[in-house]
Scaffold this motif. Structure first.
Motif, PDB file in Angstrom:
ATOM      1  N   THR A  97       0.962  -1.013   0.158  1.00 26.95           N
ATOM      2  CA  THR A  97       0.073   0.060   0.242  1.00 26.95           C
ATOM      3  C   THR A  97       0.825   1.131  -0.034  1.00 26.95           C
ATOM      4  O   THR A  97       1.709   0.962   0.601  1.00 26.95           O
ATOM      5  N   HIS A  98       0.246   2.078  -0.023  1.00 20.55           N
ATOM      6  CA  HIS A  98       0.975   3.874   0.010  1.00 20.55           C
ATOM      7  C   HIS A  98       1.809   3.783   1.329  1.00 20.55           C
ATOM      8  O   HIS A  98       0.969   3.693   2.338  1.00 20.55           O
ATOM      9  N   ALA A  99       2.787   3.926   0.983  1.00 21.74           N
ATOM     10  CA  ALA A  99       3.347   4.806   2.302  1.00 21.74           C
ATOM     11  C   ALA A  99       3.689   3.056   3.434  1.00 21.74           C
ATOM     12  O   ALA A  99       4.083   3.204   3.916  1.00 21.74           O
ATOM     13  N   SER A 100       4.483   2.406   2.256  1.00 20.27           N
ATOM     14  CA  SER A 100       5.057   1.006   2.630  1.00 20.27           C
ATOM     15  C   SER A 100       6.611   0.545   2.342  1.00 20.27           C
ATOM     16  O   SER A 100       7.122  -0.369   2.933  1.00 20.27           O
ATOM     17  N   GLY A 101       7.622   2.016   1.940  1.00 17.61           N
ATOM     18  CA  GLY A 101       8.523   2.736   1.969  1.00 17.61           C
ATOM     19  C   GLY A 101       9.155   1.600   0.419  1.00 17.61           C
ATOM     20  O   GLY A 101      10.187   0.797   0.495  1.00 17.61           O
ATOM     21  N   LYS A 102       7.936   1.327  -0.455  1.00 18.71           N
ATOM     22  CA  LYS A 102       7.913   0.995  -1.902  1.00 18.71           C
ATOM     23  C   LYS A 102       9.355   1.664  -2.174  1.00 18.71           C
ATOM     24  O   LYS A 102      10.174   0.947  -3.232  1.00 18.71           O
ATOM     25  N   THR A 103       9.013   2.379  -2.865  1.00 23.52           N
ATOM     26  CA  THR A 103       9.918   3.604  -3.652  1.00 23.52           C
ATOM     27  C   THR A 103      11.187   3.220  -3.177  1.00 23.52           C
ATOM     28  O   THR A 103      12.474   3.583  -3.708  1.00 23.52           O
ATOM     29  N   THR A 104      11.810   3.616  -2.377  1.00 28.67           N
ATOM     30  CA  THR A 104      12.753   3.825  -1.177  1.00 28.67           C
ATOM     31  C   THR A 104      13.686   2.392  -1.200  1.00 28.67           C
ATOM     32  O   THR A 104      14.818   2.255  -1.678  1.00 28.67           O
ATOM     33  N   LEU A 105      12.964   1.316  -1.229  1.00 29.07           N
ATOM     34  CA  LEU A 105      13.058  -0.021  -1.365  1.00 29.07           C
ATOM     35  C   LEU A 105      13.623  -0.188  -2.494  1.00 29.07           C
ATOM     36  O   LEU A 105      14.366  -1.116  -3.024  1.00 29.07           O
ATOM     37  N   VAL A 106      12.928   0.182  -3.892  1.00 34.15           N
ATOM     38  CA  VAL A 106      12.821  -0.058  -4.981  1.00 34.15           C
ATOM     39  C   VAL A 106      13.978   1.338  -5.717  1.00 34.15           C
ATOM     40  O   VAL A 106      15.039  -0.394  -6.238  1.00 34.15           O
ATOM     41  N   HIS A 107      14.543   1.974  -5.379  1.00 39.96           N
ATOM     42  CA  HIS A 107      16.409   2.378  -5.506  1.00 39.96           C
ATOM     43  C   HIS A 107      17.013   1.810  -5.086  1.00 39.96           C
ATOM     44  O   HIS A 107      18.223   1.576  -5.630  1.00 39.96           O
TER      45      HIS A 107
END
Length: 200
Positions: free
Chosen positions: A13-23
């Motif tokens: 879901t949003h605000a689960s840390g996805k984008t930080t983890l992707v990079h």
């Protein structure tokens, strides 16, 4: 796989840390000599979502959701073209989960068509890594998350249901890990699953 590119999706879901983890994951793979790329989050560059969230014009409607679906699809296809590994920020199912929750019954035929296409393309994702952490989405200066802050749990449930229904290779990342610990856990898991062996 998309052509010969291994596709690893980071979901949640949003605000689960996805984008930080992707990079972080993409950077680590590159440091290990793997030709890896990542996709961004199409919602953040959508003119429809900008109108709704930033300028307060209109609401979530079918045009906005179809635009996001198309952007997610195109972004992933194009990013896979010249890489060995692609780390995607979300799957197509994420867009559909939101559409199912936000759109009225009158839009159901279009939403079901998007769902059917998702199911048909589920095999593109060699691994779906699920971020089960849910952080506070009300971060100063991030209006994109605030608009749907009260829907986190609903989105989380709808998304998991869709991914399981599609038979996606869903792996839940343990909660409460730092980003670096998440990356190490993922690399170990991908190696155990044989997904990184062919790349080394």
């Amino acid at each position: 796989m998309i052509r010969d590119c291994l596709v690893i999706a980071v979901e949640g879901t949003h605000a689960s840390g996805k984008t930080t983890l992707v990079h972080a994951l993409t950077s680590t793979l590159r440091e290990h000599g793997i030709n890896a790329a990542c996709t961004g989050e199409p919602a953040r560059s959508s003119p429809f979502i900008e109108d709704i969230v930033i300028h307060g014009r209109g609401g979530f409607d079918l045009a906005a959701e179809v635009d996001l679906f198309g952007a997610q699809l195109t972004t992933q296809l194009r990013a896979a073209r010249h890489h060995t590994v692609l780390i995607t920020d979300k799957t197509l199912f994420n867009v559909v989960a939101y559409a199912r929750l936000l759109l009225p019954a009158a839009d159901r035929p279009a939403v079901e068509a998007m769902t059917t296409l998702c199911m048909a393309l589920a095999g593109w994702y060699d691994s779906v890594l699920y971020c089960s952490d849910i952080f506070d989405p009300r971060q100063p200066g991030d209006d994109f998350r605030v608009k749907v802050a009260d829907r986190q749990r609903d989105v989380d449930q709808a998304l998991c249901d869709l991914l399981r229904l599609a038979g996606s290779p869903l792996t839940e990342i343990p909660a409460a890990l730092s980003t670096s610990d998440r990356v190490q856990w993922i690399l170990t898991r991908l190696a155990e699953d044989g997904l990184l062996t062919a790349l080394s």
